[in-house]
Design a protein around this motif. Sequence first.
Motif, short mmCIF file in Angstrom:
data_model
loop_
_atom_site.label_atom_id
_atom_site.label_comp_id
_atom_site.label_asym_id
_atom_site.label_seq_id
_atom_site.Cartn_x
_atom_site.Cartn_y
_atom_site.Cartn_z
N UNK A 174 40.05 47.43 47.16
CA UNK A 174 40.23 46.11 47.36
C UNK A 174 38.90 45.30 47.48
N UNK A 175 37.63 45.93 47.87
CA UNK A 175 36.27 45.44 47.65
C UNK A 175 35.93 44.93 46.25
N UNK A 176 36.36 46.05 45.31
CA UNK A 176 36.05 45.75 44.01
C UNK A 176 36.84 44.72 43.39
N UNK A 177 38.33 44.74 43.59
CA UNK A 177 39.10 43.84 42.77
C UNK A 177 39.02 42.43 43.62
N UNK A 178 39.27 42.41 44.94
CA UNK A 178 39.24 41.29 45.70
C UNK A 178 37.82 40.48 46.32
N UNK A 179 36.76 41.51 46.23
CA UNK A 179 35.64 40.93 46.76
C UNK A 179 35.55 41.13 48.37
N UNK A 232 44.02 30.07 50.16
CA UNK A 232 44.47 31.10 51.25
C UNK A 232 46.10 31.07 51.18
N UNK A 233 46.99 30.29 50.96
CA UNK A 233 48.29 30.39 50.81
C UNK A 233 48.70 31.48 49.96
N UNK A 234 48.00 31.66 48.62
CA UNK A 234 48.21 32.64 47.81
C UNK A 234 48.07 33.96 48.18
N UNK A 235 46.99 34.16 49.11
CA UNK A 235 46.62 35.49 49.88
C UNK A 235 47.66 35.84 50.66
N UNK A 236 48.09 34.68 51.56
CA UNK A 236 49.13 34.94 52.53
C UNK A 236 50.64 35.33 51.82
N UNK A 237 50.87 34.78 50.78
CA UNK A 237 52.18 35.07 50.09
C UNK A 237 52.22 36.43 49.73
N UNK A 238 50.91 36.94 49.12
CA UNK A 238 50.67 38.46 48.72
C UNK A 238 50.61 39.19 49.81
N UNK A 239 50.61 38.99 51.13
CA UNK A 239 50.52 39.80 52.20
C UNK A 239 52.01 40.09 52.43
N UNK A 240 52.77 38.88 52.33
CA UNK A 240 54.18 39.03 52.82
C UNK A 240 55.26 39.59 51.74
N UNK A 241 54.80 39.45 50.78
CA UNK A 241 55.89 40.01 49.30
C UNK A 241 55.09 41.15 48.75
N UNK A 242 55.76 42.13 48.71
CA UNK A 242 55.24 43.45 47.99
C UNK A 242 55.16 43.11 46.61
N UNK A 243 56.21 42.38 45.83
CA UNK A 243 56.10 42.18 44.56
C UNK A 243 55.10 41.20 44.24
N UNK A 244 54.51 40.16 44.99
CA UNK A 244 53.39 39.31 44.84
C UNK A 244 52.13 40.12 45.00
N UNK A 245 52.10 41.01 45.84
CA UNK A 245 50.97 41.83 45.91
C UNK A 245 50.64 42.71 44.72
N UNK A 246 51.61 43.28 44.32
CA UNK A 246 51.88 44.16 43.04
C UNK A 246 51.10 43.44 42.00
N UNK A 247 51.65 42.29 41.78
CA UNK A 247 51.43 41.40 40.85
C UNK A 247 49.84 40.93 40.85
N UNK A 248 49.53 40.68 42.09
CA UNK A 248 48.15 40.18 42.17
C UNK A 248 46.95 41.30 41.81
N UNK A 249 47.46 42.46 42.25
CA UNK A 249 46.52 43.51 42.06
C UNK A 249 46.64 43.67 40.57
N UNK A 250 47.72 43.77 39.86
CA UNK A 250 48.08 44.26 38.48
C UNK A 250 47.06 43.09 37.57
N UNK A 251 47.04 41.88 37.96
CA UNK A 251 46.38 40.72 37.36
C UNK A 251 44.90 41.09 37.51
N UNK A 252 44.47 41.42 38.65
CA UNK A 252 43.03 41.66 38.90
C UNK A 252 42.57 42.87 38.23
N UNK A 253 43.39 43.87 38.04
CA UNK A 253 42.65 44.93 37.41
C UNK A 253 43.28 45.32 35.78
N UNK A 254 44.04 44.24 35.24
CA UNK A 254 44.29 44.28 33.92
C UNK A 254 43.07 44.23 32.88
#
Length: 205
Positions: A33-38, A132-154
């Motif tokens: 998380x520190x590498x991908x999100x800061x 902040x709303x994007x981060x909140x949505x990623x916390x609530x939805x597993x799909x959005x969380x997976x998509x967020x980390x996938x985009x950051x690591x691609x």
Amino acid sequence: MEGQAKSTSSDDPATFDRRDVDGVTGRLRASLCLVLLGAPSLEKLQDIAEKDKAVWSEIKQVLTDRTNNINVVAALVVASSASYVTTTASTPHISQWNPEFPYFCVLGGFGCAMLAIVSGFAQVIFLSMMGPRDIEMAQRSRLKRICLFTLLILPLAFLLVAASSLGLAFTAALWLGDVLWIKVLMTAGYAAFLSTLIVITLVLV
């Protein structure tokens, strides 16, 4: 003023120590998380975005600069692999590029580098709009969380695959050549590479 300074300091990811997290799995998750999100977690990142705009802007700028650097390197990989595909090897006795396998690896590296550039541009666009709303949505939805980390690591993942493909192509081409001492040096180089990976893994874990 003192209370505000303490709050800012606690929100700064630079003060986070991954060794404070219990368990190897927890440390690896926090490090990822520190590498991908800061930040060590989505919760921490949302807290920073809502309470400390200066640190939040700095995190976004660091992530954007890193992605831009990946795009530059990927563009260089595209150019170099394209030149190898379209030109004839000048030292056929040293390296054999005519067999299908080295050629296929170079084409694979070219394609992955192109994907790294495309996903990198998409990541830069997302980072410029992330709030902040994007981060909140990623916390609530597993799909959005997976998509967020996938985009950051691609971008980094595609660039690593491209580099590995080109390295494999060079290895195959040199191994199919007729110069023994180059094969010996190449084997030693791979041994040094694996040793370096082991050292890095031990340090990170």
